[in-house]
Every structure is written in C-alpha cells, then in structure tokens.
Write a protein that holds these residues in place. Structure first.
Motif, PDB file in Angstrom:
ATOM      1  N   MET A  67      72.545 -16.240 -60.224  1.00  0.00           N
ATOM      2  CA  MET A  67      71.703 -16.597 -59.067  1.00  0.00           C
ATOM      3  C   MET A  67      70.244 -16.453 -59.461  1.00  0.00           C
ATOM      4  O   MET A  67      69.889 -15.651 -60.314  1.00  0.00           O
ATOM      5  CB  MET A  67      72.107 -15.695 -57.891  1.00  0.00           C
ATOM      6  N   LEU A  68      69.457 -17.252 -58.792  1.00  0.00           N
ATOM      7  CA  LEU A  68      68.021 -17.277 -59.073  1.00  0.00           C
ATOM      8  C   LEU A  68      67.392 -15.902 -58.817  1.00  0.00           C
ATOM      9  O   LEU A  68      67.645 -15.277 -57.812  1.00  0.00           O
ATOM     10  CB  LEU A  68      67.395 -18.305 -58.144  1.00  0.00           C
ATOM     11  N   ARG A  69      66.583 -15.458 -59.721  1.00  0.00           N
ATOM     12  CA  ARG A  69      65.869 -14.183 -59.536  1.00  0.00           C
ATOM     13  C   ARG A  69      64.483 -14.454 -58.959  1.00  0.00           C
ATOM     14  O   ARG A  69      63.811 -15.381 -59.388  1.00  0.00           O
ATOM     15  CB  ARG A  69      65.723 -13.454 -60.859  1.00  0.00           C
ATOM     16  N   PRO A  70      64.060 -13.619 -57.985  1.00  0.00           N
ATOM     17  CA  PRO A  70      62.694 -13.789 -57.478  1.00  0.00           C
ATOM     18  C   PRO A  70      61.686 -13.593 -58.609  1.00  0.00           C
ATOM     19  O   PRO A  70      61.936 -12.838 -59.541  1.00  0.00           O
ATOM     20  CB  PRO A  70      62.555 -12.674 -56.439  1.00  0.00           C
ATOM     21  N   SER A  71      60.551 -14.281 -58.493  1.00  0.00           N
ATOM     22  CA  SER A  71      59.512 -14.166 -59.506  1.00  0.00           C
ATOM     23  C   SER A  71      58.496 -13.131 -59.067  1.00  0.00           C
ATOM     24  O   SER A  71      57.991 -13.176 -57.954  1.00  0.00           O
ATOM     25  CB  SER A  71      58.782 -15.491 -59.677  1.00  0.00           C
ATOM     26  N   ARG A  72      58.198 -12.223 -59.955  1.00  0.00           N
ATOM     27  CA  ARG A  72      57.086 -11.294 -59.716  1.00  0.00           C
ATOM     28  C   ARG A  72      55.788 -12.092 -59.757  1.00  0.00           C
ATOM     29  O   ARG A  72      55.633 -12.993 -60.574  1.00  0.00           O
ATOM     30  CB  ARG A  72      57.061 -10.217 -60.794  1.00  0.00           C
ATOM     31  N   THR A  73      54.886 -11.766 -58.882  1.00  0.00           N
ATOM     32  CA  THR A  73      53.610 -12.481 -58.863  1.00  0.00           C
ATOM     33  C   THR A  73      52.484 -11.466 -58.946  1.00  0.00           C
ATOM     34  O   THR A  73      51.577 -11.465 -58.141  1.00  0.00           O
ATOM     35  CB  THR A  73      53.464 -13.312 -57.578  1.00  0.00           C
ATOM     36  N   LEU A  74      52.593 -10.550 -59.905  1.00  0.00           N
ATOM     37  CA  LEU A  74      51.595  -9.494 -59.993  1.00  0.00           C
ATOM     38  C   LEU A  74      50.227 -10.075 -60.312  1.00  0.00           C
ATOM     39  O   LEU A  74      50.092 -10.922 -61.193  1.00  0.00           O
ATOM     40  CB  LEU A  74      51.999  -8.495 -61.087  1.00  0.00           C
ATOM     41  N   PRO A  75      49.188  -9.613 -59.599  1.00  0.00           N
ATOM     42  CA  PRO A  75      47.839 -10.072 -59.926  1.00  0.00           C
ATOM     43  C   PRO A  75      47.356  -9.418 -61.211  1.00  0.00           C
ATOM     44  O   PRO A  75      47.886  -8.400 -61.642  1.00  0.00           O
ATOM     45  CB  PRO A  75      47.013  -9.579 -58.736  1.00  0.00           C
ATOM     46  N   ALA A  76      46.348 -10.027 -61.823  1.00  0.00           N
ATOM     47  CA  ALA A  76      45.653  -9.356 -62.911  1.00  0.00           C
ATOM     48  C   ALA A  76      44.997  -8.100 -62.335  1.00  0.00           C
ATOM     49  O   ALA A  76      44.806  -7.983 -61.132  1.00  0.00           O
ATOM     50  CB  ALA A  76      44.598 -10.284 -63.498  1.00  0.00           C
ATOM     51  N   ASP A  77      44.655  -7.115 -63.207  1.00  0.00           N
ATOM     52  CA  ASP A  77      44.030  -5.907 -62.679  1.00  0.00           C
ATOM     53  C   ASP A  77      42.506  -6.004 -62.729  1.00  0.00           C
ATOM     54  O   ASP A  77      41.804  -5.018 -62.620  1.00  0.00           O
ATOM     55  CB  ASP A  77      44.541  -4.659 -63.409  1.00  0.00           C
ATOM     56  N   GLY A  78      41.984  -7.206 -62.892  1.00  0.00           N
ATOM     57  CA  GLY A  78      40.541  -7.413 -62.879  1.00  0.00           C
ATOM     58  C   GLY A  78      40.247  -8.878 -63.090  1.00  0.00           C
ATOM     59  O   GLY A  78      41.162  -9.706 -63.122  1.00  0.00           O
ATOM     60  N   PRO A  79      38.966  -9.206 -63.221  1.00  0.00           N
ATOM     61  CA  PRO A  79      38.616 -10.615 -63.457  1.00  0.00           C
ATOM     62  C   PRO A  79      39.142 -11.089 -64.812  1.00  0.00           C
ATOM     63  O   PRO A  79      39.059 -10.356 -65.798  1.00  0.00           O
ATOM     64  CB  PRO A  79      37.079 -10.608 -63.447  1.00  0.00           C
ATOM     65  N   VAL A  80      39.704 -12.270 -64.839  1.00  0.00           N
ATOM     66  CA  VAL A  80      40.171 -12.887 -66.085  1.00  0.00           C
ATOM     67  C   VAL A  80      39.792 -14.362 -66.023  1.00  0.00           C
ATOM     68  O   VAL A  80      39.342 -14.869 -64.995  1.00  0.00           O
ATOM     69  CB  VAL A  80      41.705 -12.758 -66.268  1.00  0.00           C
ATOM     70  N   LEU A  81      39.975 -15.036 -67.135  1.00  0.00           N
ATOM     71  CA  LEU A  81      39.891 -16.500 -67.148  1.00  0.00           C
ATOM     72  C   LEU A  81      41.111 -16.983 -67.919  1.00  0.00           C
ATOM     73  O   LEU A  81      41.129 -16.958 -69.145  1.00  0.00           O
ATOM     74  CB  LEU A  81      38.597 -16.989 -67.809  1.00  0.00           C
ATOM     75  N   ASP A  82      42.145 -17.328 -67.177  1.00  0.00           N
ATOM     76  CA  ASP A  82      43.389 -17.787 -67.794  1.00  0.00           C
ATOM     77  C   ASP A  82      43.558 -19.257 -67.423  1.00  0.00           C
ATOM     78  O   ASP A  82      43.798 -19.582 -66.260  1.00  0.00           O
ATOM     79  CB  ASP A  82      44.568 -16.948 -67.285  1.00  0.00           C
ATOM     80  N   LEU A  83      43.415 -20.130 -68.411  1.00  0.00           N
ATOM     81  CA  LEU A  83      43.503 -21.571 -68.148  1.00  0.00           C
ATOM     82  C   LEU A  83      44.951 -22.017 -68.164  1.00  0.00           C
ATOM     83  O   LEU A  83      45.639 -21.875 -69.171  1.00  0.00           O
ATOM     84  CB  LEU A  83      42.745 -22.346 -69.229  1.00  0.00           C
TER      85      LEU A  83
END
Ligand code: MN
Length: 291
Positions: free
Chosen positions: A1-17
């Motif tokens: 069965m499908l597992r829920p996805s964690r959507t943890l935020p970064a712990d500070g400003p980042v630039l992830d393209l």
C-alpha cells in the motif's frame, strides 16, 4: 500500500532548484510538484506549468474527481471553461481566479480553446480538519494588483505584504504573480516555506531561478529578495502539519480513505456527482492503486 510522504521543511533558507519533468494531461505539461526531492511547499502540493504554446485543437480534460484539496488554474495567456458537479459553469480569463475546493468530493472538467495558451495549475492540500468539508467553487475577476519598487504583481490567493486576495482559503498561504524589473523585496513569514516558479525572463534569489524551474526557498526568511527581469509565481505557507497522502487526484488521511475515494468514483457515487460536460459522455478512470 502507498506510504504517506514526509514533507519536512528545510531547517533554514535554502535554494533547491527543482527541474520540470514532462507529464501528459491531454497535452504535454511541465510538472514541478510533486517531485522526487520535494512533495510540497507549505500547503501547495501540485504545480503544473503549461505552455507557452499555440494549440491547433481545444485541450479537453474530461470529468474527474478530487478530494481533500483546492485547485486553481492561473492563466498568463489564453482562456478556459470550468464545469463542476456543483453546477458551476464558468469562463476563465487571464487575471481571474477560479478556486475549487473539493473537500469531501467534487468532479469537474476543463476545456481550453485552440490558440495561445500559457498558465499554471496548482493544488493546495486542505488542512486535516477541513479535508472532508463540503465542496465549493469561487470565481473572482477583481484581484488586488500592487506595485512596489522593482515589481508589480497580483495576489491570487492568500496574502503578500498586506495585500490579500478575496479568495476563501482554509489555510494561511500566498500565491502571487510577480513581474520583476530590477530588485524587489517582499516581506514574508519566516515560519513559512516558500517557492518561486520561474515563468519568463531571468531572475535570481540567492542564485539564478531559470524559467521553467521551481526554486524551493526553505523556511526562515523574513523577506524574499528577487532581482532581474522576468515573471515569477511566488508560493508559500506553513509546512504541512502531517505526512501527506496524495495519490492521483486525491488528498486523503489514510489508506482506507484513499480506497474509498477511488471506489466511490468507480461506482459513480453521488459523492462526486455528474458534470454537465458537453459532447460525448466521457470521464477519467482512476489508475489501479499501487501495491
Ligand atoms: Mn482537476
């Protein structure tokens, strides 16, 4: 069965393209969210960027269901027509917002006439305690435009720097269409996650945000400074408060709710209702559930 996805935020400003990948929704579109590296930016859980193109035939998305989220189509060029199971029948033009909240269940269809087309389709996950609220639909032609040094724009959802869209939302958020010329600084809530979709031109936030890419900016920013010349969509909101279960067109609380939503659509349940879609009767069928 499908597992829920964690959507943890970064712990500070980042630039992830986040780079686009091609998806087919009756036309080829660039899907930015969900992506392999990131499932959400605040409550925003889905970002499709389509065009700019000149289409030779209308684009038709036949009736299909949604639960647990709100959808918005925001156009830069072209037009559309929305129909849903509440009986809404609404033309959509550039600068207008059609905000559909699925809640417990809704079905809708969209048609875009042949010609120029450029826009985004975005989904917002409803907070857990609003997931099963009654469905609703709002259309607004009169949205707040603003100008600040280095930018002008329109807030189409939520608030940015004290400018608030008239759209009823069930979670704090921002969705804004910004034209940048020079350098502009926007006040933002440092507890929120933000993201920036490059639409046209060349802009930078910490580093370049190429057109067609979605920059995840993390949390911890009391302002977002954008430089360059171009057009961007700014998205943001508080990190989603629990693991997110998004499958096909459904945001749900758990696996049994997902199975129920899928089987209700299969069974033509009144939960989703008919859509007065013109032409031959057709509907999108749900794919098989993952095992
Ligand atoms: Mn839809």
């Amino acid at each position: 069965m499908l597992r829920p996805s964690r959507t943890l935020p970064a712990d500070g400003p980042v630039l992830d393209l986040l780079a686009p990948r091609v998806a087919d929704v009756g036309m080829a579109v660039a899907r930015l969210l969900p992506s392999a590296r990131r499932r959400a930016i605040g409550p925003w859980v889905f970002v499709d960027h389509f065009g700019p193109v000149s289409t030779e035939a209308p684009i038709e998305v036949p009736p299909h269901p949604h639960t647990g989220l709100s959808t918005v189509t925001w156009l830069f060029e072209g037009s559309g027509f929305h129909r849903d199971s509440l009986g809404s029948a609404q033309a959509l033009r550039v600068g207008e917002v059609a905000w559909m909240t699925a809640g417990h269940g809704i079905a809708h269809s969209e048609v875009m006439p042949a010609g120029r087309l450029h826009g985004v389709q975005l989904w917002v996950a409803l907070p857990p305690d609003q997931r099963d609220r009654p469905p609703s639909f709002e259309h607004h032609a009169d949205l707040p435009a603003f100008a600040v040094p280095g930018a002008e724009g329109t807030v189409f959802a939520g608030s940015l720097g004290g400018v608030t869209a008239p759209v009823t939302t069930h979670t704090p958020l921002v969705g804004a269409d910004l034209r940048i010329e020079g350098e502009a600084v926007f006040p933002t809530d440092p507890t929120w996650e933000h993201g920036l979709l490059g639409v046209e031109g060349q802009v930078t936030v910490d580093g370049p945000v190429p057109s067609g890419h979605l920059a995840y900016l993390g949390v911890g920013r009391p302002w977002v400074r954008i430089r360059g010349s171009g057009r961007v969509i700014l998205l943001g909101g508080p990190p989603y408060p629990e693991p997110l279960l998004l499958w096909w067109n459904f945001v749900v609380g758990d696996a049994s709710a997902l199975e129920r939503a899928r089987s209700d659509w299969d069974a033509h349940s009144p939960r989703f209702g008919p859509v007065a879609h013109p032409g031959p009767a057709s509907r999108l069928e749900a794919p098989p559930l993952p095992r």
